[in-house]
Design a protein around this motif. Structure first.
Motif, PDB file in Angstrom:
ATOM      1  N   ARG A  97      51.578  40.486  28.856  1.00  9.59           N
ATOM      2  CA  ARG A  97      51.848  40.804  30.261  1.00  9.59           C
ATOM      3  C   ARG A  97      50.888  41.888  30.769  1.00  9.59           C
ATOM      4  O   ARG A  97      50.363  41.801  31.880  1.00  9.59           O
ATOM      5  CB  ARG A  97      53.306  41.265  30.414  1.00  9.59           C
ATOM      6  N   THR A  98      50.642  42.915  29.947  1.00  3.45           N
ATOM      7  CA  THR A  98      49.726  43.991  30.317  1.00  3.45           C
ATOM      8  C   THR A  98      48.315  43.446  30.531  1.00  3.45           C
ATOM      9  O   THR A  98      47.639  43.809  31.498  1.00  3.45           O
ATOM     10  CB  THR A  98      49.707  45.079  29.226  1.00  3.45           C
ATOM     11  N   GLU A  99      47.885  42.574  29.631  1.00  2.00           N
ATOM     12  CA  GLU A  99      46.547  41.997  29.766  1.00  2.00           C
ATOM     13  C   GLU A  99      46.454  41.122  31.018  1.00  2.00           C
ATOM     14  O   GLU A  99      45.443  41.151  31.726  1.00  2.00           O
ATOM     15  CB  GLU A  99      46.202  41.176  28.520  1.00  2.00           C
ATOM     16  N   ALA A 100      47.501  40.360  31.314  1.00  2.00           N
ATOM     17  CA  ALA A 100      47.499  39.537  32.521  1.00  2.00           C
ATOM     18  C   ALA A 100      47.444  40.416  33.776  1.00  2.00           C
ATOM     19  O   ALA A 100      46.707  40.103  34.733  1.00  2.00           O
ATOM     20  CB  ALA A 100      48.735  38.643  32.556  1.00  2.00           C
ATOM     21  N   LEU A 101      48.188  41.532  33.767  1.00  2.00           N
ATOM     22  CA  LEU A 101      48.165  42.441  34.914  1.00  2.00           C
ATOM     23  C   LEU A 101      46.799  43.106  35.061  1.00  2.00           C
ATOM     24  O   LEU A 101      46.325  43.320  36.186  1.00  2.00           O
ATOM     25  CB  LEU A 101      49.266  43.491  34.779  1.00  2.00           C
ATOM     26  N   ARG A 102      46.166  43.440  33.949  1.00  2.00           N
ATOM     27  CA  ARG A 102      44.837  44.063  34.003  1.00  2.00           C
ATOM     28  C   ARG A 102      43.825  43.075  34.609  1.00  2.00           C
ATOM     29  O   ARG A 102      43.006  43.457  35.458  1.00  2.00           O
ATOM     30  CB  ARG A 102      44.402  44.468  32.591  1.00  2.00           C
ATOM     31  N   GLN A 103      43.900  41.818  34.199  1.00  2.00           N
ATOM     32  CA  GLN A 103      42.982  40.821  34.751  1.00  2.00           C
ATOM     33  C   GLN A 103      43.260  40.591  36.239  1.00  2.00           C
ATOM     34  O   GLN A 103      42.320  40.447  37.037  1.00  2.00           O
ATOM     35  CB  GLN A 103      43.116  39.506  33.984  1.00  2.00           C
ATOM     36  N   ARG A 105      44.467  42.819  38.302  1.00  2.00           N
ATOM     37  CA  ARG A 105      43.985  44.019  38.990  1.00  2.00           C
ATOM     38  C   ARG A 105      42.473  43.932  39.219  1.00  2.00           C
ATOM     39  O   ARG A 105      41.979  44.243  40.312  1.00  2.00           O
ATOM     40  CB  ARG A 105      44.333  45.251  38.175  1.00  2.00           C
ATOM     41  N   GLU A 106      41.740  43.493  38.183  1.00  2.00           N
ATOM     42  CA  GLU A 106      40.294  43.355  38.337  1.00  2.00           C
ATOM     43  C   GLU A 106      39.952  42.309  39.401  1.00  2.00           C
ATOM     44  O   GLU A 106      39.042  42.517  40.216  1.00  2.00           O
ATOM     45  CB  GLU A 106      39.664  42.967  36.993  1.00  2.00           C
ATOM     46  N   ARG A 107      40.693  41.206  39.410  1.00  2.00           N
ATOM     47  CA  ARG A 107      40.458  40.172  40.404  1.00  2.00           C
ATOM     48  C   ARG A 107      40.748  40.698  41.813  1.00  2.00           C
ATOM     49  O   ARG A 107      39.981  40.454  42.757  1.00  2.00           O
ATOM     50  CB  ARG A 107      41.339  38.953  40.106  1.00  2.00           C
ATOM     51  N   LEU A 108      41.845  41.443  41.972  1.00  2.17           N
ATOM     52  CA  LEU A 108      42.193  41.994  43.282  1.00  2.17           C
ATOM     53  C   LEU A 108      41.166  43.032  43.738  1.00  2.17           C
ATOM     54  O   LEU A 108      40.865  43.131  44.941  1.00  2.17           O
ATOM     55  CB  LEU A 108      43.596  42.596  43.252  1.00  2.17           C
ATOM     56  N   GLN A 109      40.631  43.816  42.796  1.00  4.67           N
ATOM     57  CA  GLN A 109      39.593  44.795  43.166  1.00  4.67           C
ATOM     58  C   GLN A 109      38.329  44.084  43.647  1.00  4.67           C
ATOM     59  O   GLN A 109      37.691  44.529  44.608  1.00  4.67           O
ATOM     60  CB  GLN A 109      39.276  45.702  41.981  1.00  4.67           C
ATOM     61  N   LEU A 110      37.992  42.974  42.976  1.00  2.00           N
ATOM     62  CA  LEU A 110      36.821  42.208  43.432  1.00  2.00           C
ATOM     63  C   LEU A 110      37.068  41.603  44.813  1.00  2.00           C
ATOM     64  O   LEU A 110      36.175  41.616  45.673  1.00  2.00           O
ATOM     65  CB  LEU A 110      36.485  41.110  42.415  1.00  2.00           C
ATOM     66  N   ASP A 111      38.281  41.097  45.030  1.00  2.00           N
ATOM     67  CA  ASP A 111      38.619  40.555  46.348  1.00  2.00           C
ATOM     68  C   ASP A 111      38.568  41.643  47.428  1.00  2.00           C
ATOM     69  O   ASP A 111      38.068  41.413  48.541  1.00  2.00           O
ATOM     70  CB  ASP A 111      40.010  39.909  46.335  1.00  2.00           C
ATOM     71  N   ARG A 112      39.083  42.814  47.095  1.00  2.00           N
ATOM     72  CA  ARG A 112      39.084  43.922  48.059  1.00  2.00           C
ATOM     73  C   ARG A 112      37.655  44.351  48.393  1.00  2.00           C
ATOM     74  O   ARG A 112      37.331  44.592  49.564  1.00  2.00           O
ATOM     75  CB  ARG A 112      39.866  45.098  47.479  1.00  2.00           C
ATOM     76  N   ALA A 113      36.804  44.407  47.373  1.00  2.00           N
ATOM     77  CA  ALA A 113      35.411  44.789  47.626  1.00  2.00           C
ATOM     78  C   ALA A 113      34.721  43.747  48.503  1.00  2.00           C
ATOM     79  O   ALA A 113      33.955  44.099  49.417  1.00  2.00           O
ATOM     80  CB  ALA A 113      34.667  44.951  46.300  1.00  2.00           C
ATOM     81  N   ALA A 114      35.018  42.466  48.251  1.00  2.00           N
ATOM     82  CA  ALA A 114      34.410  41.412  49.074  1.00  2.00           C
ATOM     83  C   ALA A 114      34.908  41.509  50.518  1.00  2.00           C
ATOM     84  O   ALA A 114      34.123  41.343  51.471  1.00  2.00           O
ATOM     85  CB  ALA A 114      34.736  40.039  48.484  1.00  2.00           C
ATOM     86  N   LEU A 115      36.211  41.785  50.706  1.00  2.00           N
ATOM     87  CA  LEU A 115      36.758  41.912  52.058  1.00  2.00           C
ATOM     88  C   LEU A 115      36.193  43.139  52.781  1.00  2.00           C
ATOM     89  O   LEU A 115      35.908  43.082  53.980  1.00  2.00           O
ATOM     90  CB  LEU A 115      38.280  41.971  52.007  1.00  2.00           C
ATOM     91  N   GLU A 116      36.029  44.251  52.090  1.00  2.00           N
ATOM     92  CA  GLU A 116      35.454  45.451  52.710  1.00  2.00           C
ATOM     93  C   GLU A 116      34.007  45.206  53.112  1.00  2.00           C
ATOM     94  O   GLU A 116      33.559  45.651  54.180  1.00  2.00           O
ATOM     95  CB  GLU A 116      35.550  46.635  51.753  1.00  2.00           C
ATOM     96  N   LEU A 117      33.277  44.470  52.278  1.00  2.00           N
ATOM     97  CA  LEU A 117      31.892  44.148  52.619  1.00  2.00           C
ATOM     98  C   LEU A 117      31.846  43.271  53.868  1.00  2.00           C
ATOM     99  O   LEU A 117      31.038  43.509  54.778  1.00  2.00           O
ATOM    100  CB  LEU A 117      31.212  43.446  51.440  1.00  2.00           C
ATOM    101  N   ALA A 118      32.744  42.272  53.920  1.00  2.00           N
ATOM    102  CA  ALA A 118      32.782  41.406  55.108  1.00  2.00           C
ATOM    103  C   ALA A 118      33.175  42.206  56.348  1.00  2.00           C
ATOM    104  O   ALA A 118      32.625  41.982  57.443  1.00  2.00           O
ATOM    105  CB  ALA A 118      33.765  40.255  54.869  1.00  2.00           C
ATOM    106  N   GLU A 119      34.106  43.150  56.185  1.00  2.00           N
ATOM    107  CA  GLU A 119      34.531  43.968  57.328  1.00  2.00           C
ATOM    108  C   GLU A 119      33.404  44.856  57.824  1.00  2.00           C
ATOM    109  O   GLU A 119      33.183  44.984  59.036  1.00  2.00           O
ATOM    110  CB  GLU A 119      35.736  44.824  56.929  1.00  2.00           C
TER     111      GLU A 119
END
Length: 159
Positions: A97-103, A105-119
């Motif tokens: 479960r911890t490993e799934a949450l870590r992955q 989190r990394e995916r959400l951080q990449l999505d957030r960075a992509a959204l901030e770049l688009a913004e």
């Protein structure tokens, strides 16, 4: 293999045979192709049919008690083993479960960075000026600007 019958036969059979008739030695011509006799070939085994359909099995209360006791002990041992393995299993599942949450989190951080770049691309001053020119936005003339009075601001602020 010697049995009591063959041991007694050695002592008694020879004496009985001598008492009955003296042994005469007769030499007969032996047939070389004759099959030798098998041991105990003169013994006949009679197989009797046994019908046990009317025989009822007697119940043993001690055996029933022992069976239930064994079932109880097996259940207790199984529960003990499960209880001992449960923390290890829980730890293993928590690790997954911890490993799934870590992955995630990394995916959400990449999505957030992509959204901030688009913004930042959409809100950049150059993009806003381009949109203003496309939609023909112009700055109003100073005589077209209406300023609000200060009294209404105070009234609104009090309410």
């Amino acid at each position: 293999m010697a049995t009591l019958a063959t041991i007694f036969d050695r002592f008694t059979a020879a004496k009985i045979a001598e008492q009955i008739a003296p042994r005469a030695r007769v030499l007969e011509a032996e047939d070389p192709f004759e099959v030798p006799s098998f041991p105990n070939e003169d013994v006949y085994f009679y197989v009797k049919r046994i019908d046990n359909s009317r025989v009822l099995r007697e119940t043993d209360p001690a055996a029933r008690k022992a069976c239930w006791r064994m079932i109880g002990y097996a259940f207790v041992v199984a529960m003990l083993v499960i209880g001992l393995l449960l923390p290890t299993l829980y730890e293993l599942m928590a690790g997954y479960r911890t490993e799934a949450l870590r992955q995630e989190r990394e995916r959400l951080q990449l999505d957030r960075a992509a959204l901030e770049l688009a913004e930042t691309r959409l809100v950049s001053p150059a993009r806003l000026e381009e949109l203003a020119r496309m939609q023909r936005f112009v700055d109003p003339a100073p005589e077209n600007v209406v300023y609000l009075e200060g009294k209404s601001d105070q009234i609104l602020a009090k309410k």
